[in-house]
Write a protein that holds these residues in place. Structure first.
Motif, PDB file in Angstrom:
ATOM      1  N   CYS A 112      -8.796  -3.305   4.902  1.00 10.97           N
ATOM      2  CA  CYS A 112      -7.888  -4.125   5.845  1.00 10.97           C
ATOM      3  C   CYS A 112      -6.407  -3.172   5.805  1.00 10.97           C
ATOM      4  O   CYS A 112      -6.222  -2.629   4.594  1.00 10.97           O
ATOM      5  CB  CYS A 112      -7.447  -5.508   5.393  1.00 10.97           C
ATOM      6  N   TYR A 113      -5.745  -3.112   6.632  1.00 10.56           N
ATOM      7  CA  TYR A 113      -4.415  -2.465   6.885  1.00 10.56           C
ATOM      8  C   TYR A 113      -3.352  -3.423   6.332  1.00 10.56           C
ATOM      9  O   TYR A 113      -4.015  -4.736   6.601  1.00 10.56           O
ATOM     10  CB  TYR A 113      -4.082  -1.819   8.163  1.00 10.56           C
ATOM     11  N   VAL A 114      -2.557  -3.063   5.735  1.00  7.78           N
ATOM     12  CA  VAL A 114      -1.381  -4.105   5.491  1.00  7.78           C
ATOM     13  C   VAL A 114       0.027  -3.415   6.193  1.00  7.78           C
ATOM     14  O   VAL A 114       0.081  -2.270   6.328  1.00  7.78           O
ATOM     15  CB  VAL A 114      -0.826  -3.801   4.093  1.00  7.78           C
ATOM     16  N   ALA A 115       0.543  -4.146   6.772  1.00  2.00           N
ATOM     17  CA  ALA A 115       1.865  -3.768   7.756  1.00  2.00           C
ATOM     18  C   ALA A 115       2.957  -3.647   6.719  1.00  2.00           C
ATOM     19  O   ALA A 115       3.220  -4.496   6.032  1.00  2.00           O
ATOM     20  CB  ALA A 115       2.210  -4.867   8.792  1.00  2.00           C
ATOM     21  N   VAL A 116       3.734  -2.551   6.763  1.00  2.00           N
ATOM     22  CA  VAL A 116       4.805  -2.262   6.087  1.00  2.00           C
ATOM     23  C   VAL A 116       6.012  -2.436   7.081  1.00  2.00           C
ATOM     24  O   VAL A 116       5.975  -1.800   8.124  1.00  2.00           O
ATOM     25  CB  VAL A 116       4.975  -0.934   5.566  1.00  2.00           C
ATOM     26  N   ALA A 170       6.788  -0.905  10.841  1.00  2.00           N
ATOM     27  CA  ALA A 170       7.134   0.596  10.675  1.00  2.00           C
ATOM     28  C   ALA A 170       5.642   1.095  10.588  1.00  2.00           C
ATOM     29  O   ALA A 170       5.714   2.460  10.870  1.00  2.00           O
ATOM     30  CB  ALA A 170       8.008   0.631   9.647  1.00  2.00           C
ATOM     31  N   ALA A 171       4.720   0.801   9.927  1.00  2.00           N
ATOM     32  CA  ALA A 171       3.494   1.458   9.487  1.00  2.00           C
ATOM     33  C   ALA A 171       2.426   0.430   9.289  1.00  2.00           C
ATOM     34  O   ALA A 171       2.760  -0.843   8.757  1.00  2.00           O
ATOM     35  CB  ALA A 171       3.749   2.474   8.651  1.00  2.00           C
ATOM     36  N   ARG A 172       1.095   0.855   9.429  1.00  2.00           N
ATOM     37  CA  ARG A 172      -0.085   0.084   8.956  1.00  2.00           C
ATOM     38  C   ARG A 172      -0.681   1.070   8.190  1.00  2.00           C
ATOM     39  O   ARG A 172      -1.058   1.950   8.050  1.00  2.00           O
ATOM     40  CB  ARG A 172      -0.929  -0.019  10.217  1.00  2.00           C
ATOM     41  N   ILE A 173      -0.567   0.555   6.790  1.00  6.04           N
ATOM     42  CA  ILE A 173      -1.060   1.276   5.528  1.00  6.04           C
ATOM     43  C   ILE A 173      -2.468   1.094   4.921  1.00  6.04           C
ATOM     44  O   ILE A 173      -2.700  -0.225   4.888  1.00  6.04           O
ATOM     45  CB  ILE A 173      -0.104   1.451   4.487  1.00  6.04           C
ATOM     46  N   GLY A 174      -3.216   1.907   4.869  1.00  2.95           N
ATOM     47  CA  GLY A 174      -4.497   1.479   4.398  1.00  2.95           C
ATOM     48  C   GLY A 174      -4.559   2.141   2.711  1.00  2.95           C
ATOM     49  O   GLY A 174      -3.612   2.613   2.091  1.00  2.95           O
ATOM     50  N   VAL A 175      -5.789   1.691   2.083  1.00  6.52           N
ATOM     51  CA  VAL A 175      -6.020   1.947   0.506  1.00  6.52           C
ATOM     52  C   VAL A 175      -5.775   3.267   0.516  1.00  6.52           C
ATOM     53  O   VAL A 175      -6.076   4.171   1.151  1.00  6.52           O
ATOM     54  CB  VAL A 175      -7.270   1.342   0.253  1.00  6.52           C
ATOM     55  N   GLY A 176      -4.972   3.796  -0.800  1.00  7.44           N
ATOM     56  CA  GLY A 176      -4.671   5.023  -1.197  1.00  7.44           C
ATOM     57  C   GLY A 176      -3.778   5.875  -0.249  1.00  7.44           C
ATOM     58  O   GLY A 176      -3.952   7.130  -0.379  1.00  7.44           O
ATOM     59  N   GLU A 177      -3.065   5.348   0.793  1.00  5.36           N
ATOM     60  CA  GLU A 177      -2.320   6.064   1.350  1.00  5.36           C
ATOM     61  C   GLU A 177      -0.826   6.188   1.128  1.00  5.36           C
ATOM     62  O   GLU A 177      -0.409   5.073   0.402  1.00  5.36           O
ATOM     63  CB  GLU A 177      -2.316   5.711   3.004  1.00  5.36           C
ATOM     64  N   GLN A 178       0.021   6.950   1.598  1.00  2.00           N
ATOM     65  CA  GLN A 178       1.375   6.847   1.255  1.00  2.00           C
ATOM     66  C   GLN A 178       2.303   7.113   2.610  1.00  2.00           C
ATOM     67  O   GLN A 178       1.692   7.696   3.776  1.00  2.00           O
ATOM     68  CB  GLN A 178       1.782   8.264   0.640  1.00  2.00           C
ATOM     69  N   VAL A 179       3.283   6.544   2.764  1.00  2.00           N
ATOM     70  CA  VAL A 179       4.109   6.568   4.218  1.00  2.00           C
ATOM     71  C   VAL A 179       5.590   6.780   3.610  1.00  2.00           C
ATOM     72  O   VAL A 179       6.110   6.326   2.678  1.00  2.00           O
ATOM     73  CB  VAL A 179       4.024   5.386   4.940  1.00  2.00           C
ATOM     74  N   THR A 189      -9.670  -8.514  13.419  1.00  2.00           N
ATOM     75  CA  THR A 189     -10.647  -8.940  12.495  1.00  2.00           C
ATOM     76  C   THR A 189      -9.861 -10.042  11.718  1.00  2.00           C
ATOM     77  O   THR A 189      -8.871 -10.380  11.774  1.00  2.00           O
ATOM     78  CB  THR A 189     -11.216  -7.906  11.684  1.00  2.00           C
ATOM     79  N   LEU A 190     -11.096 -10.744  10.611  1.00  2.00           N
ATOM     80  CA  LEU A 190     -10.246 -11.450   9.925  1.00  2.00           C
ATOM     81  C   LEU A 190      -9.314 -11.313   9.195  1.00  2.00           C
ATOM     82  O   LEU A 190      -8.419 -11.871   8.425  1.00  2.00           O
ATOM     83  CB  LEU A 190     -11.550 -12.064   8.798  1.00  2.00           C
ATOM     84  N   CYS A 191      -8.993  -9.828   8.855  1.00  2.00           N
ATOM     85  CA  CYS A 191      -7.809  -9.419   8.040  1.00  2.00           C
ATOM     86  C   CYS A 191      -6.496  -9.772   8.559  1.00  2.00           C
ATOM     87  O   CYS A 191      -5.669  -9.832   7.900  1.00  2.00           O
ATOM     88  CB  CYS A 191      -7.973  -7.903   7.825  1.00  2.00           C
ATOM     89  N   GLY A 192      -6.448  -9.853   9.940  1.00  2.00           N
ATOM     90  CA  GLY A 192      -5.212 -10.278  10.657  1.00  2.00           C
ATOM     91  C   GLY A 192      -4.960 -11.552  10.762  1.00  2.00           C
ATOM     92  O   GLY A 192      -4.255 -12.075  11.597  1.00  2.00           O
ATOM     93  N   LYS A 193      -5.706 -12.596  10.142  1.00  2.00           N
ATOM     94  CA  LYS A 193      -5.763 -13.954  10.252  1.00  2.00           C
ATOM     95  C   LYS A 193      -5.024 -14.594   9.194  1.00  2.00           C
ATOM     96  O   LYS A 193      -4.651 -15.699   9.163  1.00  2.00           O
ATOM     97  CB  LYS A 193      -7.064 -14.422  10.578  1.00  2.00           C
ATOM     98  N   GLY A 194      -4.879 -14.074   7.879  1.00  8.65           N
ATOM     99  CA  GLY A 194      -4.123 -14.878   6.930  1.00  8.65           C
ATOM    100  C   GLY A 194      -2.666 -14.822   6.839  1.00  8.65           C
ATOM    101  O   GLY A 194      -2.015 -14.613   7.843  1.00  8.65           O
TER     102      GLY A 194
END
Length: 141
Positions: free
Chosen positions: A60-64, A71-80, A101-106
């Motif tokens: 899943c991406y996490v919104a920053v 401002a960004a959608r960040i994945g595992v092991g990424e930098q912004v 997906t289910l990732c966006g429902k929590g």
């Protein structure tokens, strides 16, 4: 056999916690997931956010968010990197609502007040823990 029965659950729980990737393994967030704060500013500062590596939320991406705007959608092991105006900024993470997906429902919201000085650079990590969930923390220099 009893030892295996006692250790295996602990190993499974530890697998859900994140860890800081090696510098050479950190990738930049691709341009299509950069949604703001990328233009240079006079008298502004930089906020850099790295997301740890780990199994929890790995697909899943996490919104920053900066000042409560995605401002960004960040994945595992990424930098912004964000170029922000000086002053007090609100840096936060939340659910990626662009994900259908289910990732966006929590539910997820963690916020930090960050004092940005002109020309400054501050670093942060998105971590995940099997007990506390996701969090964003300042990186001590």
């Amino acid at each position: 056999m009893r030892l295996l029965g006692a250790v295996l659950p602990l190993l499974l729980l530890a697998g859900c916690s994140s860890w800081k990737p090696a510098p050479e393994d950190i990738k930049p967030v691709p341009a299509e997931r950069l949604l703001g704060y990328q233009q240079p500013l006079e008298q502004g500062g930089q906020l850099r956010v790295n997301r740890d590596v780990g199994g929890m939320g790995g697909g899943c991406y996490v919104a920053v968010l900066v000042d409560r705007k995605v401002a960004a959608r960040i994945g595992v092991g990424e930098q912004v990197r964000f170029l922000v105006p000086s002053g007090t900024r609100v840096l936060s993470i939340g659910i990626d609502e662009m994900d259908d997906t289910l990732c966006g429902k929590g539910r997820l919201r963690r916020e930090l007040a960050v004092n940005v000085q002109p020309g400054s650079q501050q670093d942060f990590r998105i971590v995940s823990d099997n007990r506390k969930g996701f969090d964003i923390l300042p990186v001590s220099q």
